[in-house]
Design an enzyme around this catalytic site. Structure first.
Site, PDB file in Angstrom:
ATOM      1  N   SER A  69       0.835  -1.199   0.000  1.00 32.59           N
ATOM      2  CA  SER A  69       0.000   0.000   0.000  1.00 32.59           C
ATOM      3  C   SER A  69       0.879   1.261   0.000  1.00 32.59           C
ATOM      4  CB  SER A  69      -0.966  -0.035   1.194  1.00 32.59           C
ATOM      5  OG  SER A  69      -1.971   0.926   1.064  1.00 32.59           O
ATOM      6  N   ASP A  87     -10.161  -4.043  -4.901  1.00 30.23           N
ATOM      7  CA  ASP A  87      -9.593  -3.135  -3.891  1.00 30.23           C
ATOM      8  C   ASP A  87     -10.462  -1.881  -3.787  1.00 30.23           C
ATOM      9  OD1 ASP A  87      -8.047  -1.355  -2.370  1.00 30.23           O
ATOM     10  OD2 ASP A  87      -6.159  -2.117  -3.190  1.00 30.23           O
ATOM     11  N   HIS A 109      -8.029  -5.092  -0.844  1.00 30.52           N
ATOM     12  CA  HIS A 109      -6.850  -4.263  -0.617  1.00 30.52           C
ATOM     13  C   HIS A 109      -5.750  -5.000   0.141  1.00 30.52           C
ATOM     14  CE1 HIS A 109      -4.391  -0.753  -0.136  1.00 30.52           C
ATOM     15  NE2 HIS A 109      -4.454  -0.830   1.182  1.00 30.52           N
TER      16      HIS A 109
END
Length: 250
Positions: A100, A198, A228
């Site tokens: 991320s 996501d 995600h």
């Protein structure tokens, strides 16, 4: 096991764990409000230990076991914490694995330490996410509050209490934006993995990053049913396989 403590230029202690082993070293770069005890960080450590590979995981300031308050940190601070770990703990060559926000920071670190980072794996990478918060996730009222008091409290589906988002954080992100560029000066192999389900970071971010790095250097893997976190068993196995493939390229 007690973590290693690294000291930043402003006197904070950054906590890290280092597993000795065969080169290249795998460095896990965590996400926003995440830490080195997360599923992916600890899974990859087990895999590296099983194979006798060197591995490092760490916490940014204001995260996990490191000093500082989360709301005092900026993207520049967290990038500098990553560079500190690279400079003081990691023996070259290093494969950076960023999750991320960590995907963004890993790219920035690779551009700043080309002598150290020889490969990169991005997991649901979120370059320029500070701009997304301001332009897409904040209402006009929240922007007004941000300008007046310097922060807002943003609800999160991952914790009971809201996360404090500061103007300092968003402003620091402007110094590190990538997606507006025509290309990125990369000459290392890169693998970008992103779930198409996501809801936090659109998979198109990784697609754009893949184009900027160039198809000769970068491979994009989209997981049709992936969310995600990409922390299901099959997601972890995919990530592990791709890291092993990249290590073999080196």
């Amino acid at each position: 096991m007690k973590p290693i403590q690294l000291t930043t230029h402003d006197g904070l202690k950054i906590a890290a764990h280092k597993l000795e082993g065969e080169s290249p070293t795998t460095l896990f770069v965590p996400g926003f409000f995440s830490n080195m005890e997360g599923t992916k960080a600890t899974f990859l450590e087990k895999q590296c230990k099983k194979r006798g590979r060197a591995y490092i995981r760490f916490d940014y300031r204001g995260h996990g076991q490191s000093d500082g308050k989360f709301e005092d940190g900026t993207l520049t601070d967290w990038l500098n914490d990553t560079l500190l770990v690279l400079d003081e703990l990691a023996d070259a060559p290093v494969v950076a694995v960023g999750s991320s926000m960590g995907g963004w920071i890993a790219v920035l670190a690779a551009l700043r330490r080309p002598d150290k980072i020889c490969g990169l794996v991005g997991i649901a990478s979120s370059p320029d996410f500070t701009e997304d918060i301001w332009h897409r996730r904040m209402t006009d009222q929240q922007q007004s509050v941000m300008n007046e008091q310097g922060y807002i409290a943003q609800p999160s589906e991952y914790r009971d209490e809201p996360i404090i988002i500061t103007k300092r954080l968003l402003d620091s992100g402007k110094d590190h934006l990538l997606l507006h560029k025509k290309s990125l000066d990369f000459d290392i192999p890169v693998t970008l993995i992103h779930g198409m389900e996501d809801r936090d970071v659109p998979w198109q971010k990784s697609e754009k990053l893949n184009r900027l790095i160039g198809e000769e250097q970068s491979e994009l893997i989209l997981v049709p049913d992936g969310a995600h976190r990409l922390s299901r068993d099959k997601d972890l196995e995919l990530i592990d396989r791709e890291i092993v493939k990249l290590l073999k390229k080196l």
